[in-house]
Enzyme design. Structure first.
Site, PDB file in Angstrom:
ATOM      1  N   GLU A 166     -23.092   8.762  -1.511  1.00 15.64           N
ATOM      2  CA  GLU A 166     -24.436   8.278  -1.159  1.00 15.64           C
ATOM      3  C   GLU A 166     -24.689   8.689   0.291  1.00 15.64           C
ATOM      4  O   GLU A 166     -23.751   9.064   0.987  1.00 15.64           O
ATOM      5  CB  GLU A 166     -24.464   6.753  -1.286  1.00 15.64           C
ATOM      6  CG  GLU A 166     -23.436   6.118  -0.364  1.00 15.64           C
ATOM      7  CD  GLU A 166     -23.073   4.682  -0.711  1.00 15.64           C
ATOM      8  OE1 GLU A 166     -23.602   4.136  -1.681  1.00 15.64           O
ATOM      9  OE2 GLU A 166     -22.250   4.118   0.039  1.00 15.64           O
ATOM     10  N   CYS A 220      15.696   1.275  13.110  1.00 16.26           N
ATOM     11  CA  CYS A 220      15.112   2.590  13.363  1.00 16.26           C
ATOM     12  C   CYS A 220      16.203   3.643  13.206  1.00 16.26           C
ATOM     13  O   CYS A 220      17.284   3.503  13.802  1.00 16.26           O
ATOM     14  CB  CYS A 220      14.544   2.625  14.779  1.00 16.26           C
ATOM     15  SG  CYS A 220      14.151   4.287  15.359  1.00 16.26           S
ATOM     16  N   HIS A 242      -5.821   8.591  11.879  1.00 17.98           N
ATOM     17  CA  HIS A 242      -5.543   7.156  11.771  1.00 17.98           C
ATOM     18  C   HIS A 242      -4.101   6.866  11.344  1.00 17.98           C
ATOM     19  O   HIS A 242      -3.807   5.764  10.897  1.00 17.98           O
ATOM     20  CB  HIS A 242      -6.534   6.484  10.797  1.00 17.98           C
ATOM     21  CG  HIS A 242      -7.937   6.399  11.344  1.00 17.98           C
ATOM     22  ND1 HIS A 242      -9.016   6.048  10.565  1.00 17.98           N
ATOM     23  CD2 HIS A 242      -8.431   6.613  12.593  1.00 17.98           C
ATOM     24  CE1 HIS A 242     -10.114   6.049  11.319  1.00 17.98           C
ATOM     25  NE2 HIS A 242      -9.777   6.408  12.539  1.00 17.98           N
ATOM     26  N   GLN A 294      -9.273  10.616   8.050  1.00 20.83           N
ATOM     27  CA  GLN A 294      -9.122   9.213   8.452  1.00 20.83           C
ATOM     28  C   GLN A 294      -8.173   8.520   7.482  1.00 20.83           C
ATOM     29  O   GLN A 294      -7.789   7.375   7.696  1.00 20.83           O
ATOM     30  CB  GLN A 294     -10.473   8.506   8.421  1.00 20.83           C
ATOM     31  CG  GLN A 294     -11.492   9.101   9.372  1.00 20.83           C
ATOM     32  CD  GLN A 294     -12.890   8.555   9.096  1.00 20.83           C
ATOM     33  OE1 GLN A 294     -13.277   7.535   9.631  1.00 20.83           O
ATOM     34  NE2 GLN A 294     -13.640   9.241   8.254  1.00 20.83           N
ATOM     35  N   ARG A 321       0.845  -1.208   0.000  1.00 16.96           N
ATOM     36  CA  ARG A 321       0.000   0.000   0.000  1.00 16.96           C
ATOM     37  C   ARG A 321       0.879   1.256   0.000  1.00 16.96           C
ATOM     38  O   ARG A 321       0.579   2.229  -0.657  1.00 16.96           O
ATOM     39  CB  ARG A 321      -0.903   0.044   1.234  1.00 16.96           C
ATOM     40  CG  ARG A 321      -1.736  -1.179   1.481  1.00 16.96           C
ATOM     41  CD  ARG A 321      -3.053  -1.109   0.759  1.00 16.96           C
ATOM     42  NE  ARG A 321      -2.915  -1.203  -0.682  1.00 16.96           N
ATOM     43  CZ  ARG A 321      -2.552  -2.328  -1.349  1.00 16.96           C
ATOM     44  NH1 ARG A 321      -2.268  -3.439  -0.701  1.00 16.96           N
ATOM     45  NH2 ARG A 321      -2.466  -2.333  -2.652  1.00 16.96           N
ATOM     46  N   ILE A 366      -4.850   7.544   5.365  1.00 18.51           N
ATOM     47  CA  ILE A 366      -3.445   7.446   5.726  1.00 18.51           C
ATOM     48  C   ILE A 366      -2.549   7.765   4.533  1.00 18.51           C
ATOM     49  O   ILE A 366      -1.330   7.745   4.643  1.00 18.51           O
ATOM     50  CB  ILE A 366      -3.116   6.066   6.358  1.00 18.51           C
ATOM     51  CG1 ILE A 366      -3.521   4.910   5.447  1.00 18.51           C
ATOM     52  CG2 ILE A 366      -3.840   5.936   7.701  1.00 18.51           C
ATOM     53  CD1 ILE A 366      -3.239   3.533   6.055  1.00 18.51           C
TER      54      ILE A 366
HETATM   55  N1  APR Z   1     -16.884  10.687  -3.911  1.00 15.34           N
HETATM   56  C1  APR Z   1     -17.485  10.828  -2.697  1.00 15.34           C
HETATM   57  N2  APR Z   1     -17.715   9.798  -1.870  1.00 15.34           N
HETATM   58  C2  APR Z   1     -17.328   8.573  -2.275  1.00 15.34           C
HETATM   59  C3  APR Z   1     -16.706   8.342  -3.521  1.00 15.34           C
HETATM   60  C4  APR Z   1     -16.495   9.481  -4.358  1.00 15.34           C
HETATM   61  N3  APR Z   1     -15.905   9.371  -5.554  1.00 15.34           N
HETATM   62  N4  APR Z   1     -16.470   7.016  -3.650  1.00 15.34           N
HETATM   63  C5  APR Z   1     -16.914   6.439  -2.523  1.00 15.34           C
HETATM   64  N5  APR Z   1     -17.451   7.375  -1.692  1.00 15.34           N
HETATM   65  C6  APR Z   1     -18.047   7.187  -0.387  1.00 15.34           C
HETATM   66  C7  APR Z   1     -18.732   5.848  -0.208  1.00 15.34           C
HETATM   67  O1  APR Z   1     -20.080   5.951  -0.649  1.00 15.34           O
HETATM   68  C8  APR Z   1     -18.631   5.620   1.289  1.00 15.34           C
HETATM   69  O2  APR Z   1     -19.749   6.161   1.968  1.00 15.34           O
HETATM   70  O3  APR Z   1     -17.010   7.197   0.560  1.00 15.34           O
HETATM   71  C9  APR Z   1     -17.365   6.409   1.679  1.00 15.34           C
HETATM   72  C10 APR Z   1     -16.187   5.533   2.037  1.00 15.34           C
HETATM   73  O4  APR Z   1     -16.501   4.795   3.182  1.00 15.34           O
HETATM   74  P1  APR Z   1     -15.497   3.722   3.790  1.00 15.34           P
HETATM   75  O5  APR Z   1     -14.992   2.823   2.706  1.00 15.34           O
HETATM   76  O6  APR Z   1     -16.186   3.104   4.940  1.00 15.34           O
HETATM   77  O7  APR Z   1     -14.248   4.601   4.268  1.00 15.34           O
HETATM   78  P2  APR Z   1     -14.073   5.480   5.579  1.00 15.34           P
HETATM   79  O8  APR Z   1     -15.367   6.056   6.018  1.00 15.34           O
HETATM   80  O9  APR Z   1     -12.931   6.398   5.337  1.00 15.34           O
HETATM   81  O10 APR Z   1     -13.626   4.371   6.626  1.00 15.34           O
HETATM   82  C11 APR Z   1     -13.273   4.767   7.922  1.00 15.34           C
HETATM   83  O11 APR Z   1     -12.468   2.575   8.416  1.00 15.34           O
HETATM   84  O12 APR Z   1     -11.239   0.623   7.974  1.00 15.34           O
HETATM   85  C12 APR Z   1     -11.261   1.868   8.555  1.00 15.34           C
HETATM   86  O13 APR Z   1      -9.367   2.970   9.324  1.00 15.34           O
HETATM   87  C13 APR Z   1     -10.128   2.759   8.155  1.00 15.34           C
HETATM   88  O14 APR Z   1     -10.056   5.159   8.085  1.00 15.34           O
HETATM   89  C14 APR Z   1     -10.828   4.029   7.733  1.00 15.34           C
HETATM   90  C15 APR Z   1     -12.143   3.943   8.469  1.00 15.34           C
END
Ligand code: APR
Length: 235
Positions: free
Chosen positions: A206, A139, A112, A94, A62, A96
């Site tokens: 959404e 390190c 995070h 959130q 990653r 990284i």
């Molecule tokens: N534009 C706007 N929103 C988007 C797009 C886009 N192009 N593509 C996806 N999304 C939205 C999705 O609909 C979803 O609601 O972004 C959101 C991403 O949600 P997650 O995948 O759950 O990511 P996140 O909310 O950042 O997750 C939080 O979970 O696993 C942990 O530590 C990790 O920081 C992360 C935390």
């Protein structure tokens, strides 16, 4: 609730959705799998204890990938907002990846952690890290071979929560961008912001899990919604 013209202090929360159009996968779109791995297999302290090679290799891949990605129009717009906004502003992410910084934002807080940092569990020093960790490098600060990704795993405490809550206390506007609202404590910021009197806005592809808590919500792609909103703010 504050009127628009009274807005001085802004707190923005971003999640994986803001980086999706830069080609970085979100977490909750592919049947609960993250890059073909169950989250519990790669993103917990237990996973690291059980199979450090798997976890280090996963983050090495990653870390390498993130360096090939570029900021999109949403990151760039937030960079313009940071540069042009005279009031207080805190961009809590959130994510990284470093795409907010490369998009020009300066007031960024990585709750995070960061892909491009390694954390020494021996001396507690964090070092900028662009290479790999699988070979257990020393390190740079203490020479011990105890580096791990500087990433907050499930079950660990997110960083700098005091700073985040004190910014929320002063916020006139809280904006949540590209996050599903599934992971606490970040998912609770909208409720805190509301309770503390801020206006709240969601910009997401959404409706998020907490969408009903926002005063306003706009749904669509971050690269479209975020520049529109920033232009409105910088008016
Ligand atoms: N534009 C706007 N929103 C988007 C797009 C886009 N192009 N593509 C996806 N999304 C939205 C999705 O609909 C979803 O609601 O972004 C959101 C991403 O949600 P997650 O995948 O759950 O990511 P996140 O909310 O950042 O997750 C939080 O979970 O696993 C942990 O530590 C990790 O920081 C992360 C935390």
């Amino acid at each position: 609730m504050r009127a628009m013209a009274e807005i001085r202090n802004i707190v923005i929360l971003t999640g994986a959705g803001v980086s999706a159009e830069s080609g970085i996968d979100t977490f909750r779109d592919a049947g609960g799998l993250w890059e073909q791995h169950r989250v519990e297999d790669v993103a917990t302290p237990e996973a690291f204890e059980r199979d450090p090679d798997l976890v280090l290799r996963f983050y090495d891949q990653r870390r390498e990938a993130v360096q090939t990605k570029v900021p999109n129009d949403a990151h760039l717009a937030l960079g313009r907002l940071d540069a042009g906004w005279n009031g207080k502003l805190l961009l809590v992410t959130q994510n990284i990846d470093d795409l907010h910084e490369r998009g020009g934002a300066r007031r960024v807080l990585h709750m995070h952690g960061e892909h491009l940092n390694a954390w020494c569990t021996s001396c507690d020093v964090r070092s900028r890290w662009t290479g790999t960790l699988i070979e257990r490098p020393a390190c740079p600060a203490c020479g011990d071979h105890a580096l791990r990704p500087d990433v907050v795993w499930f079950g660990e405490m997110p960083y700098r929560m005091d700073e985040i809550y004190s910014a929320l206390r002063e916020a006139d506007l809280f904006v949540s961008i590209g996050t599903s609202g599934a992971v606490y404590p970040a998912a609770g910021f909208v409720q805190s912001a509301r309770d503390l009197g801020a206006r709240t806005l969601e910009l997401n592809l959404e409706p998020s899990q907490g969408t009903a808590l926002f005063d306003k919500a706009r749904h669509g792609r971050a690269t479209q919604l975020v520049p529109e909103w920033v232009e409105q703010m910088l008016g």
